[in-house]
Scaffold this motif. Structure first.
Motif, PDB file in Angstrom:
ATOM      1  N   UNK A 170       0.821  -1.211   0.000  1.00 11.30           N
ATOM      2  CA  UNK A 170       0.000   0.000   0.000  1.00 11.30           C
ATOM      3  C   UNK A 170       0.856   1.262   0.000  1.00 11.30           C
ATOM      4  N   UNK A 171       2.055   1.182   0.570  1.00 14.10           N
ATOM      5  CA  UNK A 171       2.977   2.323   0.541  1.00 14.10           C
ATOM      6  C   UNK A 171       3.473   2.554  -0.882  1.00 14.10           C
ATOM      7  N   UNK A 172       3.651   1.498  -1.641  1.00 13.79           N
ATOM      8  CA  UNK A 172       4.131   1.627  -3.024  1.00 13.79           C
ATOM      9  C   UNK A 172       3.045   2.078  -4.000  1.00 13.79           C
ATOM     10  N   UNK A 173       1.780   1.932  -3.628  1.00 15.69           N
ATOM     11  CA  UNK A 173       0.696   2.295  -4.542  1.00 15.69           C
ATOM     12  C   UNK A 173       0.740   3.761  -4.983  1.00 15.69           C
ATOM     13  N   UNK A 174       0.895   4.733  -4.077  1.00 18.27           N
ATOM     14  CA  UNK A 174       0.951   6.126  -4.550  1.00 18.27           C
ATOM     15  C   UNK A 174       2.110   6.390  -5.519  1.00 18.27           C
ATOM     16  N   UNK A 175       3.190   5.675  -5.343  1.00 16.33           N
ATOM     17  CA  UNK A 175       4.322   5.821  -6.265  1.00 16.33           C
ATOM     18  C   UNK A 175       3.933   5.299  -7.639  1.00 16.33           C
ATOM     19  N   UNK A 176       3.312   4.123  -7.671  1.00 14.93           N
ATOM     20  CA  UNK A 176       2.865   3.550  -8.949  1.00 14.93           C
ATOM     21  C   UNK A 176       1.865   4.482  -9.620  1.00 14.93           C
ATOM     22  N   UNK A 177       0.922   5.019  -8.848  1.00 12.49           N
ATOM     23  CA  UNK A 177      -0.079   5.916  -9.422  1.00 12.49           C
ATOM     24  C   UNK A 177       0.560   7.194  -9.967  1.00 12.49           C
ATOM     25  N   UNK A 178       1.529   7.733  -9.255  1.00 13.67           N
ATOM     26  CA  UNK A 178       2.211   8.944  -9.730  1.00 13.67           C
ATOM     27  C   UNK A 178       2.959   8.664 -11.028  1.00 13.67           C
ATOM     28  N   UNK A 179       3.609   7.506 -11.117  1.00  6.90           N
ATOM     29  CA  UNK A 179       4.338   7.147 -12.344  1.00  6.90           C
ATOM     30  C   UNK A 179       3.368   6.961 -13.511  1.00  6.90           C
TER      31      UNK A 179
END
Length: 154
Positions: free
Chosen positions: A113-122
Motif C-alpha cells: 500500500x505504501x508503493x501504490x501512490x508511487x505507482x499511481x504517480x508514475x
C-alpha cells in the motif's frame, strides 16, 4: 492525423503496477491472526479485487463495442465517453488500482500500500499525460469537452 501518430507512453502500465505490488509483497506482510477483523479485511480485499476486475471487464467491453483499442501504445479510432468512461477518463487504471488494493489487503501487506501512490504517480505522469495529449491531438474539441466534464481519476 499521421498514420504513425500514437500515444507516447513511456512505460507499460501493467508493469508499473506489477513491480510496485511485487516489491510491496516481497518486503513483508503484517502479522496474520484469526480475529474477525482479519477475516473482514480479507473479505474487503476480495471485494476490491472483484470490483476492480469487473470494472476492467466493463472497460474492455466498452472499448471493443466502440471499435477502438485498449492498448496504451495503439491508435484510438474512437473517443469513448460511455460506460465506465462516464465517471472517469481512466477506468482501466482505476480497476487495476482496486485490484492492487484488494491483493494488498488480502495479503496483509502494508508495504504494498505504501508503493501504490508511487505507482499511481508514475502512471499518471508517464502514461496518462501522454495518452491525454494524444487524445486531445486526435479528437480536438470533442476530447477537450469530455475532459472538462469527466474527472481524470474520480
Amino acid at each position: 492525423m499521421d498514420s504513425d501518430d500514437r500515444p507516447a507512453v513511456a512505460v507499460p502500465p501493467p508493469l508499473v503496477f506489477a513491480i510496485a505490488l511485487g516489491a510491496g509483497l516481497a518486503l513483508g506482510r503484517t502479522p496474520h491472526d484469526a480475529t474477525p477483523r482479519s477475516r473482514i479485511v480479507r473479505a474487503l480485499g476480495t471485494a476490491s479485487v472483484v470490483a476492480g476486475a469487473a470494472l476492467g471487464i466493463a472497460t474492455l467491453a466498452t472499448l471493443r463495442a466502440a471499435g477502438t483499442t485498449a492498448n496504451p501504445y495503439g491508435r484510438a479510432s474512437a473517443l469513448v465517453t460511455g460506460g465506465p468512461f462516464v465517471w472517469t477518463r481512466n477506468p482501466a487504471y482505476v480497476g487495476v488500482t482496486s485490484i492492487f488494493v484488494g491483493v494488498a489487503m488480502r495479503e496483509g501487506s502494508l508495504p504494498a500500500l505504501v508503493f501504490l501512490p508511487i505507482a499511481l504517480a508514475l502512471v499518471d505522469h508517464y502514461v496518462v499525460d501522454a495518452e491525454e495529449r494524444y487524445l486531445a491531438r486526435t479528437f480536438g474539441e470533442a476530447y477537450d469537452a469530455y475532459a472538462k466534464k469527466t474527472p481524470r481519476w474520480f
